[in-house]
Design a protein around this motif. Structure first.
Motif, short mmCIF file in Angstrom:
data_model
loop_
_atom_site.label_atom_id
_atom_site.label_comp_id
_atom_site.label_asym_id
_atom_site.label_seq_id
_atom_site.Cartn_x
_atom_site.Cartn_y
_atom_site.Cartn_z
N THR B 133 39.66 31.09 42.18
CA THR B 133 41.09 30.78 42.28
C THR B 133 41.78 31.55 43.40
O THR B 133 42.68 31.03 44.05
CB THR B 133 41.80 31.11 40.96
OG1 THR B 133 41.04 30.55 39.91
CG2 THR B 133 43.18 30.53 40.92
N ALA B 134 41.38 32.81 43.62
CA ALA B 134 42.09 33.65 44.57
C ALA B 134 42.00 33.07 45.98
O ALA B 134 40.95 32.59 46.39
CB ALA B 134 41.49 35.05 44.57
N PRO B 135 43.13 33.10 46.73
CA PRO B 135 43.05 32.67 48.13
C PRO B 135 42.14 33.65 48.88
O PRO B 135 42.30 34.86 48.77
CB PRO B 135 44.50 32.80 48.64
CG PRO B 135 45.34 33.00 47.43
CD PRO B 135 44.46 33.57 46.37
N THR B 136 41.16 33.12 49.60
CA THR B 136 40.17 34.01 50.19
C THR B 136 40.49 34.38 51.62
O THR B 136 39.92 35.31 52.17
CB THR B 136 38.78 33.35 50.15
OG1 THR B 136 38.90 32.04 50.67
CG2 THR B 136 38.25 33.30 48.73
N LEU B 190 27.54 35.94 42.03
CA LEU B 190 28.15 36.66 43.15
C LEU B 190 29.37 37.45 42.69
O LEU B 190 30.02 37.07 41.71
CB LEU B 190 28.58 35.64 44.22
CG LEU B 190 27.42 34.87 44.86
CD1 LEU B 190 27.95 33.81 45.81
CD2 LEU B 190 26.48 35.82 45.59
N PRO B 191 29.69 38.55 43.36
CA PRO B 191 30.84 39.37 42.95
C PRO B 191 32.14 38.58 42.91
O PRO B 191 32.95 38.75 42.00
CB PRO B 191 30.91 40.46 44.02
CG PRO B 191 29.63 40.42 44.76
CD PRO B 191 29.00 39.09 44.53
N GLN B 192 32.31 37.65 43.88
CA GLN B 192 33.56 36.89 43.93
C GLN B 192 33.75 36.02 42.69
O GLN B 192 34.88 35.64 42.35
CB GLN B 192 33.58 35.99 45.19
CG GLN B 192 33.65 36.75 46.49
CD GLN B 192 32.26 37.06 47.03
OE1 GLN B 192 31.28 37.12 46.30
NE2 GLN B 192 32.18 37.29 48.34
N GLY B 193 32.65 35.69 42.02
CA GLY B 193 32.75 34.80 40.87
C GLY B 193 32.98 35.54 39.56
O GLY B 193 33.22 34.90 38.53
#
Lengths: 250, 262
Positions: B133-136, B190-193
């Motif tokens: 969800t976060a804008p990357t 992955l860390p982002q997930g």
């Protein structure tokens, strides 16, 4: 596009103020309402079944150590924990767990089968070639149904007695030999145990996947376990009708 | 080398048409052409005869877009392992073979025409949570977020999914477990997930079950997958789903809210 609503892990989101907030259903019911949840429940109830068929087979083998030994074992099952636990208390607790497990297992199988039929209302019109799905996995529903029918017969034969030509309560050895001396009954037991083997061969492997027990360290052993488990249970059970029909046990 | 093939192709004029097999002879076709090119050759004949060409989906024709899935002789993408229809060449068939071509069959993949199906249900599963969800923003420095190599490799194995639908087509239950598990795993590894890991698996499983059947571990999907995605990811999905029942705070908060109001 078919739209089905399955009560999911998320459940319904109550909008504050819009409606009086409904009491959520019991979490386990929500979980059982999902197909992934049902498969986990099938795996756990299947493990109960695995435990039962293994102990049942080991108990059966006592016919080879003589009539007295088997009958005493039957009596002992009624007296586990006695005198702390009342007579047949433990037996009925175990029976209750088993009956509940079987009923849930059957219900989950039935309802997942309905879901799967809805997921492909029109099948392939040309011939289908399977490359990985084996005979056991594709016949789970049928081996399951046939095993359920066999269990009913088995209970009438050796637990309650009406299907037995000469039933005496409390004398399992006598009842067993009386019943299995009939060739057609021995044949039913042999076929049912081969079906059980097929069911175990897939189930004892599949339960690991359904519960997410997957690791490169033991993945290969899951299949070995299923093969060994099915082979041991079926071999042990099959030996009995063969021994009785051939006259090795009488 | 050339081949003579008899094609039995599913023809269906529209979503509501009953459909039927029609037989076409493909004579003296090169064994070096792909299966889609075979359909092109047959279609040129049909057009020349002023007949309606066979409708089939295709796009990249290099095995990475996931558009060209059809059942060939009862197997998704045909008999060759790890291959899309566009990468299947006629040298894998014998002269004189009869080849049956049929669209995917699943309630969630309604047939639009001939061999073309609507795979929007897959998009709906991804819309339920197959994203972060976060804008990357712009790409970060590569070492900013450490990712173990083994995890990156496994995430890439899952991310290889092209969403072709062969897993659903192959599954005797019409289940989409392999697709969904790949989408859940490639973010979950992955860390982002991580921040949305548990709510993601809950939401995506729920959406999946609105459209598809249930997994009974036939392993047919793994064998059919042109990207050879492993059913290990399905076990991972099941494990994450079980854990999410205790770790998805969005769901747990809802439970505590209700409890505290009583």
């Amino acid at each position: 596009m078919v739209s089905r609503t399955t009560p999911g892990g998320g459940g319904a989101v109550a909008v504050p103020g819009a409606h009086p907030r409904q009491r959520p259903r019991l979490w386990l019911l929500d979980f059982y309402g999902t197909a992934v949840g049902k498969k986990a429940v099938m795996a756990i109830t299947g493990i109960v079944g695995l435990g039962f068929v293994l102990v049942h087979m080991l108990g059966n083998l006592k016919i080879y150590t003589g009539e007295q030994h088997l009958n005493d074992y039957g009596e002992y099952l009624r007296e586990i924990g006695s005198p702390i636990i009342p007579e047949t208390g433990t037996l009925w607790l175990l029976r209750a767990i088993l009956i509940v497990a079987v009923l849930i297992h059957v219900h989950a199988a039935w309802s997942l089968t309905q879901m799967n039929r809805r997921a492909r209302p029109t099948g392939y019109q040309g011939p289908r070639r399977f490359v990985a799905a084996d005979y056991a996995s594709r016949t789970m529903r049928w081996t399951g149904v046939l095993l359920a029918l066999f269990i009913v017969f088995h209970l009438f034969d050796l637990t309650w007695g009406p299907a037995n030509p000469n039933f005496t309560r409390g004398e399992p050895y006598h009842n067993l030999v009386e019943s299995l001396s009939r060739g057609w009954v021995a044949a039913i037991y042999i076929v049912a145990n081969l079906l059980l083997g097929l069911h175990l061969y897939h189930g004892a492997w599949s339960l690991f996947q359904s519960l997410g027990w997957n690791n490169p360290r033991f993945n290969l052993w899951r299949r070995y376990f299923a093969i060994a488990f099915a082979a041991v249970v079926v071999a042990g059970n099959l030996s009995i009708p063969i021994a009785i029909v051939s006259g090795a046990v009488d | 080398m050339t081949l003579n093939l008899t094609l039995k192709v599913w023809r269906q004029d529209g979503p509501r048409d009953a459909g039927r097999f029609e037989t076409y002879e493909a004579n003296a076709v090169s064994e070096d052409i792909s299966f889609l090119e075979l359909l092109d050759v047959v279609n040129e004949d049909l057009v020349a005869q002023n007949r309606e060409p066979i409708a089939f989906d295709h796009d990249c024709r290099e095995g990475i877009c996931g558009m060209c899935g059809v059942m060939i002789n009862g197997q998704p993408h045909g008999p060759l392992r790890g291959t899309t229809t566009c990468q299947l060449h006629l040298r894998h068939f014998k002269d004189g073979d009869t080849v049956v071509v049929e669209p995917w069959r699943a309630a969630a993949f309604p047939i639009i025409r001939d061999l073309v199906v609507n795979r929007t249900a897959f998009d709906r599963i991804v819309m339920a949570g197959g994203y972060v969800t976060a804008p990357t923003g712009a790409a970060q420095d590569a070492n900013n977020i450490p990712v173990p190599k083994a995890n990156a490799d496994l995430a890439m194995d899952a991310a290889a999914c092209i969403g072709c639908g062969a897993c659903v087509a192959a599954c005797p239950n019409g289940a989409a477990q392999l697709f969904t598990s790949a989408k859940v795993a490639h973010l979950g590894l992955l860390p982002q997930g991580q921040p949305e890991r548990w709510s993601r698996v809950n939401a995506m499983v729920q959406r999946m079950e609105e459209h598809f059947g249930s997994c009974t571990n036939h392993r047919e999907c793994e064998a059919a997958c042109p990207k050879e995605i492993s059913i290990d990811f399905i076990a991972r999905l099941n494990r994450d789903y079980l854990k999410a029942q205790f770790k998805d705070r969005r769901q747990l908060l809802r439970a505590t809210d209700v409890a505290s109001e009583e």
